[in-house]
Design a protein around this motif. Structure first.
Motif, PDB file in Angstrom:
ATOM      1  N   GLY A   4       9.463   0.427  -5.887  1.00 34.64           N
ATOM      2  CA  GLY A   4       8.654  -0.792  -6.631  1.00 34.64           C
ATOM      3  C   GLY A   4       6.901  -0.187  -6.263  1.00 34.64           C
ATOM      4  N   PRO A   5       6.247  -1.910  -6.118  1.00 29.78           N
ATOM      5  CA  PRO A   5       4.761  -1.525  -5.713  1.00 29.78           C
ATOM      6  C   PRO A   5       4.807  -1.195  -3.990  1.00 29.78           C
ATOM      7  N   ALA A   6       4.921  -2.102  -3.625  1.00 31.18           N
ATOM      8  CA  ALA A   6       5.428  -1.767  -2.334  1.00 31.18           C
ATOM      9  C   ALA A   6       5.515   0.072  -1.397  1.00 31.18           C
ATOM     10  N   SER A   7       5.975   0.691  -2.497  1.00 32.74           N
ATOM     11  CA  SER A   7       5.340   2.020  -2.186  1.00 32.74           C
ATOM     12  C   SER A   7       5.157   3.200  -2.590  1.00 32.74           C
ATOM     13  N   ILE A   8       4.408   4.227  -1.334  1.00 30.90           N
ATOM     14  CA  ILE A   8       2.949   4.481  -2.410  1.00 30.90           C
ATOM     15  C   ILE A   8       3.600   6.515  -1.796  1.00 30.90           C
ATOM     16  N   GLU A   9       3.657   7.070  -2.812  1.00 29.74           N
ATOM     17  CA  GLU A   9       3.701   8.023  -2.512  1.00 29.74           C
ATOM     18  C   GLU A   9       2.078   9.140  -1.693  1.00 29.74           C
ATOM     19  N   ILE A  10       2.637   9.643  -0.533  1.00 27.97           N
ATOM     20  CA  ILE A  10       1.212  10.932   0.442  1.00 27.97           C
ATOM     21  C   ILE A  10       0.685  11.406  -0.747  1.00 27.97           C
ATOM     22  N   PRO A  11      -0.803  11.811  -1.486  1.00 22.81           N
ATOM     23  CA  PRO A  11      -0.992  12.543  -2.012  1.00 22.81           C
ATOM     24  C   PRO A  11      -1.434  14.157  -0.745  1.00 22.81           C
ATOM     25  N   ALA A  48      -7.459  21.378   6.564  1.00 23.85           N
ATOM     26  CA  ALA A  48      -5.673  22.328   6.763  1.00 23.85           C
ATOM     27  C   ALA A  48      -4.787  21.786   7.207  1.00 23.85           C
ATOM     28  N   TYR A  49      -4.550  20.126   7.018  1.00 25.58           N
ATOM     29  CA  TYR A  49      -3.447  20.130   8.030  1.00 25.58           C
ATOM     30  C   TYR A  49      -2.967  18.518   7.782  1.00 25.58           C
ATOM     31  N   GLN A  50      -2.388  17.466   7.245  1.00 29.93           N
ATOM     32  CA  GLN A  50      -2.039  15.834   7.184  1.00 29.93           C
ATOM     33  C   GLN A  50      -1.257  16.008   7.460  1.00 29.93           C
ATOM     34  N   GLU A  51      -0.935  14.284   8.435  1.00 25.83           N
ATOM     35  CA  GLU A  51      -0.148  13.420   8.736  1.00 25.83           C
ATOM     36  C   GLU A  51       0.119  12.559   8.156  1.00 25.83           C
ATOM     37  N   PRO A  52       1.086  11.874   7.825  1.00 25.22           N
ATOM     38  CA  PRO A  52       2.380  12.255   6.836  1.00 25.22           C
ATOM     39  C   PRO A  52       2.259  13.277   5.569  1.00 25.22           C
ATOM     40  N   PRO A  53       3.141  13.936   5.847  1.00 24.67           N
ATOM     41  CA  PRO A  53       3.448  14.974   4.843  1.00 24.67           C
ATOM     42  C   PRO A  53       3.144  14.692   3.831  1.00 24.67           C
ATOM     43  N   PRO A  54       2.576  15.192   2.305  1.00 26.45           N
ATOM     44  CA  PRO A  54       2.683  14.604   1.239  1.00 26.45           C
ATOM     45  C   PRO A  54       4.027  14.721   1.007  1.00 26.45           C
ATOM     46  N   GLY A  55       3.848  14.042  -0.559  1.00 29.22           N
ATOM     47  CA  GLY A  55       5.374  13.570  -0.992  1.00 29.22           C
ATOM     48  C   GLY A  55       6.181  12.410  -0.126  1.00 29.22           C
ATOM     49  N   THR A  56       5.766  11.613   1.151  1.00 36.80           N
ATOM     50  CA  THR A  56       6.258  10.691   1.950  1.00 36.80           C
ATOM     51  C   THR A  56       6.154   9.622   1.692  1.00 36.80           C
ATOM     52  N   ARG A  57       6.589   8.213   1.400  1.00 40.23           N
ATOM     53  CA  ARG A  57       6.786   7.411   0.717  1.00 40.23           C
ATOM     54  C   ARG A  57       6.222   6.298   2.074  1.00 40.23           C
ATOM     55  N   VAL A  58       4.869   5.623   2.155  1.00 36.23           N
ATOM     56  CA  VAL A  58       4.737   5.213   3.038  1.00 36.23           C
ATOM     57  C   VAL A  58       4.499   3.380   2.112  1.00 36.23           C
ATOM     58  N   ALA A  59       3.850   2.442   3.093  1.00 31.87           N
ATOM     59  CA  ALA A  59       3.469   0.907   2.444  1.00 31.87           C
ATOM     60  C   ALA A  59       2.560   1.383   2.641  1.00 31.87           C
ATOM     61  N   PRO A  60       1.703   0.510   1.268  1.00 33.28           N
ATOM     62  CA  PRO A  60       0.074  -0.134   1.458  1.00 33.28           C
ATOM     63  C   PRO A  60      -0.293   0.194   2.731  1.00 33.28           C
ATOM     64  N   ALA A  61      -1.771   0.754   2.324  1.00 32.39           N
ATOM     65  CA  ALA A  61      -2.624   0.886   3.607  1.00 32.39           C
ATOM     66  C   ALA A  61      -2.719   1.896   5.055  1.00 32.39           C
ATOM     67  N   THR A  62      -1.651   2.488   4.660  1.00 29.34           N
ATOM     68  CA  THR A  62      -0.795   2.937   5.793  1.00 29.34           C
ATOM     69  C   THR A  62      -2.413   4.616   5.761  1.00 29.34           C
ATOM     70  N   ALA A  63      -2.550   5.181   6.750  1.00 27.78           N
ATOM     71  CA  ALA A  63      -3.731   6.004   7.701  1.00 27.78           C
ATOM     72  C   ALA A  63      -2.938   7.525   7.189  1.00 27.78           C
ATOM     73  N   VAL A  64      -3.571   8.145   6.419  1.00 21.96           N
ATOM     74  CA  VAL A  64      -3.372   9.684   6.683  1.00 21.96           C
ATOM     75  C   VAL A  64      -4.642  10.397   7.322  1.00 21.96           C
ATOM     76  N   ARG A  65      -3.795  10.866   8.598  1.00 21.24           N
ATOM     77  CA  ARG A  65      -4.580  11.418   9.465  1.00 21.24           C
ATOM     78  C   ARG A  65      -4.730  12.533   9.258  1.00 21.24           C
ATOM     79  N   ILE A  66      -6.208  13.067   9.251  1.00 26.86           N
ATOM     80  CA  ILE A  66      -6.332  14.604   8.749  1.00 26.86           C
ATOM     81  C   ILE A  66      -6.495  15.712   9.885  1.00 26.86           C
ATOM     82  N   TRP A  67      -6.988  16.666   9.810  1.00 32.41           N
ATOM     83  CA  TRP A  67      -7.377  17.655  10.797  1.00 32.41           C
ATOM     84  C   TRP A  67      -8.014  18.801   9.497  1.00 32.41           C
TER      85      TRP A  67
END
Length: 82
Positions: A4-11, A48-67
């Motif tokens: 449903g709409p409560a889950s977003i796939e991390i790009p 060069a790196y991200q967390e969570p990894p691509p394809g992970t399903r998360v709630a809206p407004a989750t933070a994608v950390r980058i390096w």
């Protein structure tokens, strides 16, 4: 599809600049966070790196950390001292 709409796939933002990744994440309802919170988001540097990894399903407004390539990666703290 029960996610449903409560889950977003991390790009996959690896290889993008900070500016490009910011636009992509905002468009999906996610936040982009730089690993080094004392510095501003590296707008022109390549990710060069991200967390969570691509394809992970998360709630809206989750933070994608980058390096960037110049940052010590998670678990590589001993090698990143200056």
């Amino acid at each position: 599809m029960s996610d449903g709409p409560a889950s977003i796939e991390i790009p996959d933002v690896v290889g993008m600049t900070g500016r490009e990744a910011h636009v992509v994440c905002r468009g999906l309802g996610l936040f982009l966070g730089y690993y080094n919170m004392d510095q501003q988001l590296p707008q022109g540097k390549v990710i060069a790196y991200q967390e969570p990894p691509p394809g992970t399903r998360v709630a809206p407004a989750t933070a994608v950390r980058i390096w960037t390539a110049l940052d010590p990666l998670p678990g590589d703290r001993d090698h990143g001292s200056q």
